[in-house]
Each structure stands twice: as structure tokens, then as C-alpha cells.
Design a protein around this motif. Sequence first.
Motif, mmCIF file in Angstrom:
data_model
loop_
_atom_site.group_PDB
_atom_site.id
_atom_site.type_symbol
_atom_site.label_atom_id
_atom_site.label_comp_id
_atom_site.label_asym_id
_atom_site.label_seq_id
_atom_site.Cartn_x
_atom_site.Cartn_y
_atom_site.Cartn_z
ATOM 1 N N PRO A 44 0.922 -1.148 0.086
ATOM 2 C CA PRO A 44 -0.035 -0.026 0.107
ATOM 3 C C PRO A 44 0.913 1.314 0.139
ATOM 4 N N ALA A 45 1.938 1.485 0.667
ATOM 5 C CA ALA A 45 3.047 2.282 0.552
ATOM 6 C C ALA A 45 3.640 2.645 -0.529
ATOM 7 N N MET A 46 3.900 1.586 -1.266
ATOM 8 C CA MET A 46 4.582 1.808 -2.547
ATOM 9 C C MET A 46 3.482 2.208 -3.587
ATOM 10 N N LEU A 47 2.416 1.702 -3.693
ATOM 11 C CA LEU A 47 1.361 2.220 -4.395
ATOM 12 C C LEU A 47 1.038 3.687 -4.267
ATOM 13 N N ALA A 48 0.882 3.936 -2.827
ATOM 14 C CA ALA A 48 0.446 5.232 -2.526
ATOM 15 C C ALA A 48 1.625 6.258 -2.962
ATOM 16 N N ALA A 49 2.892 5.925 -2.754
ATOM 17 C CA ALA A 49 3.851 6.959 -3.429
ATOM 18 C C ALA A 49 3.860 6.886 -4.746
ATOM 19 N N GLN A 50 3.597 5.736 -5.571
ATOM 20 C CA GLN A 50 3.252 6.016 -7.123
ATOM 21 C C GLN A 50 2.308 6.800 -7.393
ATOM 22 N N GLU A 51 0.945 6.909 -6.612
ATOM 23 C CA GLU A 51 0.057 7.643 -7.016
ATOM 24 C C GLU A 51 0.199 9.050 -6.803
ATOM 25 N N ARG A 52 1.212 9.507 -5.931
ATOM 26 C CA ARG A 52 1.489 10.600 -5.261
ATOM 27 C C ARG A 52 2.629 11.198 -6.349
ATOM 28 N N PHE A 53 3.072 10.485 -7.259
ATOM 29 C CA PHE A 53 4.212 10.698 -8.173
ATOM 30 C C PHE A 53 5.555 11.017 -7.158
ATOM 31 N N ASP A 54 5.602 10.305 -6.043
ATOM 32 C CA ASP A 54 6.889 10.505 -5.131
ATOM 33 C C ASP A 54 7.685 9.248 -5.518
ATOM 34 N N TRP A 55 8.499 9.614 -6.619
ATOM 35 C CA TRP A 55 9.366 8.431 -7.088
ATOM 36 C C TRP A 55 10.448 8.241 -6.061
ATOM 37 N N LEU A 56 10.871 9.195 -5.166
ATOM 38 C CA LEU A 56 12.184 9.096 -4.205
ATOM 39 C C LEU A 56 11.717 7.920 -3.408
ATOM 40 N N SER A 57 10.375 8.128 -2.669
ATOM 41 C CA SER A 57 9.884 7.336 -1.765
ATOM 42 C C SER A 57 9.687 5.791 -2.259
#
Length: 86
Positions: A57-70
Motif C-alpha cells: 500500500p505504501a509503494m502504490l500510494a507513493a506511485q499515485e503521489r508521483f513520489d518517485w524517491l519514496s
Amino acid sequence: MKDQKNQPLISLLISAAHKFRLGKEAEGSVQFRECINLLEPMLNNSIKENEMTLFFPAMLAAQERFDWLSLADYLEFDIPSILKND
């Protein structure tokens, strides 16, 4: 060595992370999808299933936020660490 069976997947995870860090989101996303495809069958058989699924869930949330570094951090450090200890 235990983690040798997972080494190709670990290498792909790290490669995807590097793509995201370099701003190559499209290439990183393709490799990320490949990683997910390889991880899915492992989740049914792994004793680390609960530990690994906590990150999804954290990885997919980062992807949705375009938070590529996370996302890159999860791919380069967290998931490989679990796979190495599997």
C-alpha cells in the motif's frame, strides 16, 4: 547462499529504483510492474508474506503521489532486505 534465488528480482528492483531516481518514470514504472508480477507468486509461499505486503500500500500510494524517491527507497532497500532474509 539463500538470497541467490532472488538475486534476479533484487537486481530488477534496484534497477527500477535507479530509473525512478534518474527521473525516468516511464521506464521505472515498466520495471516496477515486472517486479510486482514476480513478487505476486512469492507472496503465497513466503513466510515473509505479512512483512512484504505491508509495503505494497505504501509503494502504490507513493506511485499515485508521483513520489518517485519514496518508491525508489522501498524498491532499493526495503523489499530487497526482506528477500535477502527469506
